[in-house]
Structures are given as structure tokens and as C-alpha cells.
Design a protein around this motif. Structure first.
Motif, PDB file in Angstrom:
ATOM      1  N   TYR A   1     -11.911   8.710  -0.505  1.00 21.41           N
ATOM      2  CA  TYR A   1     -11.152   7.781   0.090  1.00 21.41           C
ATOM      3  C   TYR A   1     -11.487   6.293  -0.711  1.00 21.41           C
ATOM      4  O   TYR A   1     -12.360   6.174  -1.221  1.00 21.41           O
ATOM      5  N   THR A   2     -10.428   5.394  -0.776  1.00 17.78           N
ATOM      6  CA  THR A   2     -10.876   4.147  -1.007  1.00 17.78           C
ATOM      7  C   THR A   2     -10.634   3.186   0.336  1.00 17.78           C
ATOM      8  O   THR A   2      -9.962   3.550   1.172  1.00 17.78           O
ATOM      9  N   GLU A   3     -11.216   2.195   0.098  1.00 21.59           N
ATOM     10  CA  GLU A   3     -11.412   1.059   1.385  1.00 21.59           C
ATOM     11  C   GLU A   3     -10.159  -0.041   0.993  1.00 21.59           C
ATOM     12  O   GLU A   3     -10.232  -0.530  -0.152  1.00 21.59           O
ATOM     13  N   GLU A   4      -9.292  -0.222   1.930  1.00 17.20           N
ATOM     14  CA  GLU A   4      -8.574  -1.274   1.730  1.00 17.20           C
ATOM     15  C   GLU A   4      -8.493  -2.477   2.902  1.00 17.20           C
ATOM     16  O   GLU A   4      -8.467  -2.113   3.974  1.00 17.20           O
ATOM     17  N   ILE A   5      -8.926  -3.713   2.440  1.00 17.54           N
ATOM     18  CA  ILE A   5      -9.151  -4.623   3.525  1.00 17.54           C
ATOM     19  C   ILE A   5      -7.814  -5.207   4.065  1.00 17.54           C
ATOM     20  O   ILE A   5      -6.924  -5.535   3.253  1.00 17.54           O
ATOM     21  N   GLY A   6      -7.963  -5.601   5.315  1.00 21.40           N
ATOM     22  CA  GLY A   6      -6.626  -6.105   5.855  1.00 21.40           C
ATOM     23  C   GLY A   6      -5.367  -5.177   6.284  1.00 21.40           C
ATOM     24  O   GLY A   6      -4.373  -5.667   6.647  1.00 21.40           O
ATOM     25  N   GLU A   7      -5.548  -3.994   6.169  1.00 23.26           N
ATOM     26  CA  GLU A   7      -4.546  -2.877   6.351  1.00 23.26           C
ATOM     27  C   GLU A   7      -4.749  -2.268   7.707  1.00 23.26           C
ATOM     28  O   GLU A   7      -4.273  -1.411   8.059  1.00 23.26           O
ATOM     29  N   ALA A   8      -5.737  -2.350   8.394  1.00 18.49           N
ATOM     30  CA  ALA A   8      -6.088  -1.885   9.689  1.00 18.49           C
ATOM     31  C   ALA A   8      -4.918  -2.053  10.902  1.00 18.49           C
ATOM     32  O   ALA A   8      -4.258  -3.404  10.738  1.00 18.49           O
ATOM     33  N   ALA A   9      -4.903  -1.549  11.977  1.00 14.98           N
ATOM     34  CA  ALA A   9      -4.101  -1.930  13.018  1.00 14.98           C
ATOM     35  C   ALA A   9      -4.893  -2.950  13.731  1.00 14.98           C
ATOM     36  O   ALA A   9      -5.888  -3.217  13.531  1.00 14.98           O
ATOM     37  N   PHE A  10      -4.147  -3.805  14.567  1.00 25.10           N
ATOM     38  CA  PHE A  10      -4.680  -4.895  15.092  1.00 25.10           C
ATOM     39  C   PHE A  10      -5.864  -4.387  16.072  1.00 25.10           C
ATOM     40  O   PHE A  10      -6.704  -5.241  16.414  1.00 25.10           O
TER      41      PHE A  10
ATOM     42  N   LEU B   1      -9.245  -1.184   6.583  1.00 22.87           N
ATOM     43  CA  LEU B   1     -10.057  -2.074   7.421  1.00 22.87           C
ATOM     44  C   LEU B   1      -9.446  -3.308   7.643  1.00 22.87           C
ATOM     45  O   LEU B   1      -8.384  -3.914   7.341  1.00 22.87           O
ATOM     46  N   ARG B   2     -10.309  -4.040   8.904  1.00 20.21           N
ATOM     47  CA  ARG B   2      -9.883  -5.485   9.117  1.00 20.21           C
ATOM     48  C   ARG B   2     -10.271  -6.441   8.256  1.00 20.21           C
ATOM     49  O   ARG B   2     -11.276  -6.004   7.487  1.00 20.21           O
ATOM     50  N   ASP B   3      -9.716  -7.360   7.938  1.00 18.77           N
ATOM     51  CA  ASP B   3      -9.840  -8.533   7.074  1.00 18.77           C
ATOM     52  C   ASP B   3     -10.896  -9.567   7.734  1.00 18.77           C
ATOM     53  O   ASP B   3     -10.585 -10.191   8.581  1.00 18.77           O
ATOM     54  N   PRO B   4     -12.228  -9.538   7.809  1.00 18.54           N
ATOM     55  CA  PRO B   4     -13.092 -10.481   8.321  1.00 18.54           C
ATOM     56  C   PRO B   4     -12.760 -11.871   8.069  1.00 18.54           C
ATOM     57  O   PRO B   4     -13.368 -12.584   8.736  1.00 18.54           O
ATOM     58  N   GLU B   5     -12.102 -12.142   7.141  1.00 17.59           N
ATOM     59  CA  GLU B   5     -11.730 -13.611   6.564  1.00 17.59           C
ATOM     60  C   GLU B   5     -10.482 -14.177   7.224  1.00 17.59           C
ATOM     61  O   GLU B   5     -10.369 -15.269   7.315  1.00 17.59           O
ATOM     62  N   ASN B   6      -9.749 -13.246   7.921  1.00 15.71           N
ATOM     63  CA  ASN B   6      -8.652 -13.616   8.679  1.00 15.71           C
ATOM     64  C   ASN B   6      -8.388 -12.617   9.929  1.00 15.71           C
ATOM     65  O   ASN B   6      -7.846 -11.616   9.757  1.00 15.71           O
ATOM     66  N   LYS B   7      -9.229 -13.107  10.858  1.00 17.35           N
ATOM     67  CA  LYS B   7      -9.449 -12.342  12.186  1.00 17.35           C
ATOM     68  C   LYS B   7      -8.190 -12.521  13.075  1.00 17.35           C
ATOM     69  O   LYS B   7      -8.160 -11.911  14.430  1.00 17.35           O
ATOM     70  N   VAL B   8      -7.255 -13.574  12.844  1.00 18.94           N
ATOM     71  CA  VAL B   8      -6.191 -13.683  13.730  1.00 18.94           C
ATOM     72  C   VAL B   8      -5.197 -12.785  14.373  1.00 18.94           C
ATOM     73  O   VAL B   8      -5.220 -12.634  15.451  1.00 18.94           O
ATOM     74  N   LYS B   9      -4.951 -11.909  13.455  1.00 19.37           N
ATOM     75  CA  LYS B   9      -4.153 -10.966  13.760  1.00 19.37           C
ATOM     76  C   LYS B   9      -4.922  -9.283  14.203  1.00 19.37           C
ATOM     77  O   LYS B   9      -4.074  -8.587  14.673  1.00 19.37           O
ATOM     78  N   TYR B  10      -6.108  -9.693  14.473  1.00 16.43           N
ATOM     79  CA  TYR B  10      -6.789  -8.571  15.100  1.00 16.43           C
ATOM     80  C   TYR B  10      -7.396  -8.826  16.440  1.00 16.43           C
ATOM     81  O   TYR B  10      -7.637  -9.969  16.790  1.00 16.43           O
ATOM     82  N   HIS B  11      -7.401  -7.644  17.136  1.00 14.80           N
ATOM     83  CA  HIS B  11      -8.259  -7.996  18.274  1.00 14.80           C
ATOM     84  C   HIS B  11      -9.592  -8.492  18.400  1.00 14.80           C
ATOM     85  O   HIS B  11     -10.409  -8.247  17.418  1.00 14.80           O
ATOM     86  N   ASP B  12      -9.795  -9.585  18.997  1.00 11.91           N
ATOM     87  CA  ASP B  12     -11.295 -10.312  18.811  1.00 11.91           C
ATOM     88  C   ASP B  12     -12.290  -9.747  19.377  1.00 11.91           C
ATOM     89  O   ASP B  12     -12.843 -10.197  20.684  1.00 11.91           O
ATOM     90  N   ASP B  13     -13.346  -9.157  18.557  1.00 11.00           N
ATOM     91  CA  ASP B  13     -14.295  -8.387  19.089  1.00 11.00           C
ATOM     92  C   ASP B  13     -15.164  -7.931  18.003  1.00 11.00           C
ATOM     93  O   ASP B  13     -14.807  -6.641  17.539  1.00 11.00           O
ATOM     94  N   ASP B  14     -15.945  -8.520  17.621  1.00 15.65           N
ATOM     95  CA  ASP B  14     -16.803  -8.280  16.001  1.00 15.65           C
ATOM     96  C   ASP B  14     -17.400  -6.956  16.401  1.00 15.65           C
ATOM     97  O   ASP B  14     -17.621  -5.986  15.359  1.00 15.65           O
ATOM     98  N   GLU B  15     -18.210  -6.887  17.274  1.00 15.22           N
ATOM     99  CA  GLU B  15     -19.069  -5.748  17.701  1.00 15.22           C
ATOM    100  C   GLU B  15     -18.205  -4.347  17.837  1.00 15.22           C
ATOM    101  O   GLU B  15     -18.517  -3.370  17.182  1.00 15.22           O
ATOM    102  N   MET B  16     -17.028  -4.525  18.340  1.00 24.55           N
ATOM    103  CA  MET B  16     -16.049  -3.195  18.694  1.00 24.55           C
ATOM    104  C   MET B  16     -15.829  -2.925  17.170  1.00 24.55           C
ATOM    105  O   MET B  16     -15.854  -1.789  16.690  1.00 24.55           O
TER     106      MET B  16
END
Length: 587
Positions: A397-406, A363-378
């Protein structure tokens, strides 16, 4: 394999042992100056400047002997705090320590003293050098000071330390096992691939036997994909910078890409991944909802500028080939198509006997959004959709924060290899972002334009890494269908016309059934040729003598076995043909 950085007890012990090693080196080489001696995942090391002296293999034993002597002395390890000025005076003749001290903030600086040796260190350390007695120095190499190729080369010595001799012995056995399983060693023994600095670091070249394995893997996965409706394409290894600006890779992934090349007023880059090319293939014509899902697959050459320290044979290189595909679907088709991708992953793992893996929702890291596409709703929509699919399919499955693709969340399937740490082999990513960026559309049943959803997926991951994984899991003892040479024919005498004529008959019979067969007719003793065949991991070694000629039989020995089996030539050809056809895992 233990990770020394993650176990606090081992981390403290190994850092203390690094100081023990430095003290021993200082006894043997009074001119020695030390840079840093950190704990790393595989143990500890210390970088040292010995002036004109060079550490050789035979010198390691002398250092170990001195370390044991120091450890036996039982000196206390004492923490001291001194001012920056005192530290500068203490190490005034050591340019490496002065460099470290100059970069520290003003105030107290900690150092550790053990008998006649003192070194800067934050700590913590064990109380007594005697606790560091269960150690082993593993290897040595050169290392640029501060990792900068413009600086002097220091000598780096690696080691490990454990609380007990039993734990050390068990770890050394694991390291020996890892060495035997290392795909780089196996690749050299089996003549599969090579690297050369003149070509470039991280740019492996597949030799004929290695490329045979590569082709078999390619044919295997393409056949499975074709049966599931995949359409295979071929796209260029380069693209314009504007292509990657459109996709967002230029903003989010630039540091991992090779530098741009300016040609005739355009800037091009070696592609790090294939999604932008496949987006453009989809955009090449209009699509109806009736056309979807569209599954575009490719064995694609990609390039990423990996740090030199992370390069490892064909497991991690700067050039690799992905078993990539992009599925263009309607929102209603997400669950069904995702389910089919998961089925394909697990079906493939079953074919290769892969059982030790775990599923991770990245998943995306909601505390560090810089490296991800900027669209919270998406992001919320995509993560909820993927989580729902996994839950509906009953996948643990387990969930891991900050490991999503951008551009979106993903399912990663991480394998645990026989040695070393786990890594991702297969992945399936859910993407609402790139289709919108490339303005992709389809006409729905009401005649309105809609944006498709894309599933990015790789089953084998990269063929290179998958091959490395399989080589290490099997120790190179590949199933017959995948082995580069499946049968090696060895007449007991290579200067006898009758034997050689029969040997050619056997080779021709196997070759007619597309068996990969070699005739070893070198003027070497049979024992030597058979040992070499074992090193090359050939599944079947056929020995032909006069009895075989007379009875139209062959004597074969399976790799790793001492027993010899005699069967008729036709029976053997039928046996191995069936084994290859069914892709049997065990012989």
C-alpha cells in the motif's frame, strides 16, 4: 489518459494554444470578447462572448483552419509587463477583461502578444505560435460567466495540443476509445438508465434492463455477505439533523448534504451515508462480547449534493446506493475482521476479473485538523492499528495524507479504469470515534462495559458506480449471468406459423430455466434485427429457420462474433444454464 495540468510542458503548450484559438476566433469574429482560457485535465478551453453569433459544429472546422494559418505564420509570443492603468486603458471596451483587471492587485500586469492579438495572462507560454500546430478542437458548449446561472451564457470551446502529430493522433484514438467505453453511451444503447432535468440533475432512473443488472449485483454481493455472517437491514433515507449532529456529520460534512427540511418542529435531511442509522440499530439492545462481531449490511439509498460540474451518469450522481456495512468488533477482533473484509474485496475482484488496482492507506492531515474529529490520541491509535493490520497481512500500500474520513483512517482500493483517472471502488475504515459519540457498549468477559470498534466497509462501493465501471471495462459486453437480456430469439420469418410455434417453444424452454430471453418477432428483416441485437450487446442471438424446426436445434451467434454454431435445443439450454450458474467471465 494524459492529465494536461500535471505535465508542465503540456500545460504550457496547451495554454499557448488556447491563445492561438482566441486569436483565430478574433479574426473570424471581430466582435469576440474573451473571459478565461485555462488548462484543464483534459486539455484547454476558452470562454468567449460572440454577441449574436452562435458556434455550431460546422464552424469548428473554420476556426481550426484559421488556427493553422496563424500557426504557420510563426509569430513570436512576447511577454510584456504593463501597469494596471495601462491594462485598464488597453481593454477599456472589454467588460470581461475589465472585471479580471479590477480584481488584480495594483502593480505590474503581464500580457502576451502574438502578432495582432494580445491577451492578459500570467504565463508561461511557448516562444512561437508554430509550436502549437499539432492541435484539435474537440467540442463546444455553453457556460455561465463565472459559473453563475444568473449571468450571461458564454460559448466554451475545448481543445488539445501536443508537441508532435504522432502524440496528437495517439491521444485522439484514446478519446475515441473513451467515447465508445463511456457508460452513458452504452447505457443509452442498451436502454439501461436515463436522466431528465425535470426529475433533477444527478438523479438517474434505472430502466427495466438497467435495474436487472442492478438486482443481479445486489443479489451477488448479498449472497457473499450472508455466507460470511452479515445481517441485512433496511433503514430510512432521511434522518433528523440531531442524528447527524451526534455523529459529527453536520459539523464536518454539511456542505455535501442536501438542505434541511423542517417538518412539524423537527429538521430532517436526506442521508449522505448510513453509519448513524446502523449505530442506532446496534444501540437498540444490550450486547455481550460473545455477540461480537456483529456485521450489519445494507444496500442503502444515499443522497449527496455533488457540484453540477462533477455529475457523470451513474458514476457520480446525487442519489446512489451503497453496498454498505458496519462491523462492530472488540479491539482483539480488528485484525481478523479487517482481514476478512480484504479477502472479500479481492474475492469479488477475482469474480469480476478486476486486476488493475492499488491499495491506499488514507490518513488525517496533521497540519490541517479542522475537518477531522478532534482527538489526537484516537487518531494515533487508529492509524497505528490500521497500519499494523496492513503490514501483518502483507498488503502492499501507499500512504496518502489528508484522505481519511473525518472520524478515522481507511484503506481505499483504487481501480484504474480502461479510460480516465483512477478512483476508489472499495473501502474499509477503522473507527474509534462514532461508537463513543453514540455511547455504544458491550459487556466484556469481566462484566464491565466497553466501547466497540467499528469497521465501515463497502465492497462494490456504490452499485451505481460499480455498474458504470463494469460497463466501461467490458464495453457493455457483460458476462451472460449479468446481461439484462441473455438470449434473443429471432425466427427468420415472423409471418410463418410453423416457425413462430417453434420460436415460442425455444423461448419457453429457456424461460423455464430462468434465462432472461426475448422473442424478436417484429416484421423487420433478419439482418436489421441482428444488428440491433448487437448494439444491445445481447450475449446470444438465436436464429431459427426451417432446418432448426426439423432437427429441434438452434443456431446461435455470440456477441461480437461472425460465426454461427448449431446445437440441439436441449444442449443449448444446458450450456447457458451452466454458464449462468457458474457466473462464467468469458464466453
Amino acid at each position: 489518459m494524459v492529465n494536461f495540468k500535471e505535465d508542465e510542458q503540456l500545460k504550457t503548450l496547451n495554454h499557448s494554444c488556447a491563445h492561438l484559438m482566441a486569436q483565430a476566433i478574433k479574426h473570424l469574429y471581430p466582435q469576440a470578447k474573451f473571459w478565461v482560457g485555462p488548462v484543464v485535465a483534459e486539455g484547454f478551453y476558452y470562454d468567449v462572448d460572440l454577441g449574436d453569433d452562435v458556434i455550431r459544429d460546422e464552424d469548428i472546422a473554420a476556426i481550426e483552419k484559421e488556427m493553422k494559418k496563424v500557426a504557420k505564420s510563426g509569430k513570436k509570443i512576447i511577454r510584456k509587463e504593463i501597469s494596471k492603468e495601462e491594462a485598464l486603458e488597453m481593454f477599456k471596451d472589454d467588460e470581461y477583461k475589465l472585471d479580471l483587471i479590477s480584481n488584480l492587485e495594483d502593480g505590474t500586469i503581464s500580457c502576451y502578444e502574438q502578432g495582432d492579438f494580445t491577451d492578459l495572462c500570467r504565463g508561461p507560454h511557448v516562444d512561437n505560435v508554430k509550436l502549437c500546430r499539432n492541435f484539435k478542437l474537440l467540442r463546444h458548449s455553453g457556460a455561465y460567466w463565472k459559473g453563475d446561472s444568473n449571468n450571461k451564457v458564454l460559448q466554451r470551446i475545448y481543445g488539445v495540443c501536443f508537441p508532435t502529430a504522432e502524440e496528437l493522433e495517439a491521444h485522439l484514438k484514446l478519446l475515441e476509445e473513451a467515447k465508445e467505453r463511456d457508460h452513458r453511451k452504452i447505457g443509452k444503447d442498451m436502454q439501461l438508465f436515463m436522466v431528465d432535468d425535470l426529475v433533477g440533475r444527478g438523479l438517474p432512473m434505472f430502466l427495466p434492463k438497467g435495474y436487472t443488472i442492478w438486482q443481479e449485483l445486489e443479489n451477488y454481493i448479498k449472497d457473499k455477505e450472508r455466507k460470511l455472517g452479515y445481517l441485512h437491514v433496511m433503514t430510512p433515507c432521511v434522518g433528523t439533523v440531531n442524528l447527524y449532529k451526534t455523529s459529527g456529520h453536520w459539523d464536518h460534512y454539511k456542505e455535501n448534504m442536501f438542505p434541511a427540511m423542517d417538518v412539524e418542529g423537527e429538521s430532517f435531511v436526506l442521508r449522505p451515508m448510513n453509519c448513524p442509522h446502523h449505530m442506532m440499530i446496534y444501540a437498540n439492545r444490550m450486547h455481550s462480547y460473545k455477540d461480537l462481531p456483529i456485521r450489519i449490511g445494507e444496500i442503502a439509498h444515499d443522497f449527496r449534493f455533488e457540484a453540477s460540474g462533477t455529475l457523470k451518469g451513474i458514476e457520480r450522481g446525487r442519489h446512489f446506493c451503497q453496498n454498505d456495512a458496519h462491523l462492530f468488533v472488540t479491539p482483539e477482533q480488528i485484525e481478523d475482521e479487517f482481514s476478512k473484509v480484504v479477502d472479500l474485496i479481492f474475492s469479488t475482484y477475482k469474480d469480476f476479473g478486476i486486476t488493475d488496482y492499488r491499495c491506499v492507506l488514507s490518513l488525517r492531515d496533521p497540519e490541517n485538523k479542522v475537518k477531522y474529529h478532534d482527538d489526537d490520541e484516537m487518531w494515533n491509535t487508529a492509524e497505528d492499528a490500521l497500519r499494523k493490520v496492513l503490514n501483518d497481512l502483507g498488503i502492499e500500500y501507499t500512504e496518502e495524507i489528508g484522505e481519511a474520513a473525518f472520524y478515522g483512517p481507511k484503506l481505499d482500493v483504487n481501480v484504474k479504469p480502461a479510460v480516465g483517472n483512477e478512483y476508489t471502488l472499495s473501502t474499509c475504515q477503522l473507527d474509534f470515534c462514532l461508537p463513543a459519540k453514540f455511547q455504544l457498549t458491550y459487556i466484556d468477559k469481566d462484566g464491565e462495559k466497553k466501547t466497540p470498534v467499528v469497521l465501515h466497509r463497502a465492497i462494490l462501493g456504490s452499485l451505481d458506480r460499480f455498474m458504470a465501471y463494469i460497463l466501461e471495462e467490458t464495453k457493455g459486453n457483460l458476462p451472460t449471468w449479468l446481461a439484462p437480456v441473455q438470449v434473443k430469439v429471432m425466427p427468420v420469418k415472423t409471418d410463418n406459423e410453423e416457425l413462430m410455434a417453434y420460436a415460442h417453444k425455444v423461448v419457453d424452454a429457456l424461460d423455464a430455466k430462468n434465462v432472461r430471453v426475448e422473442l424478436d418477432d417484429r416484421a423487420e428483416k433478419l439482418g436489421y434485427r441482428m444488428r440491433e441485437g448487437q448494439v444491445e450487446k445481447v450475449p446470444y442471438l438465436l436464429v431459427l429457420g426451417f432446418n432448426e424446426v426439423e432437427n429441434n436445434t438452434v443456431s446461435y451467434r455470440l456477441h461480437g462474433q461472425a460465426d454461427t454454431t448449431v446445437v440441439g435445443l436441449d444442449e443449448f439450454v444446458a450450456k447457458i444454464e451452466e454458464e449462468i450458474k457458474t457466473k462464467a467471465k468469458n464466453r
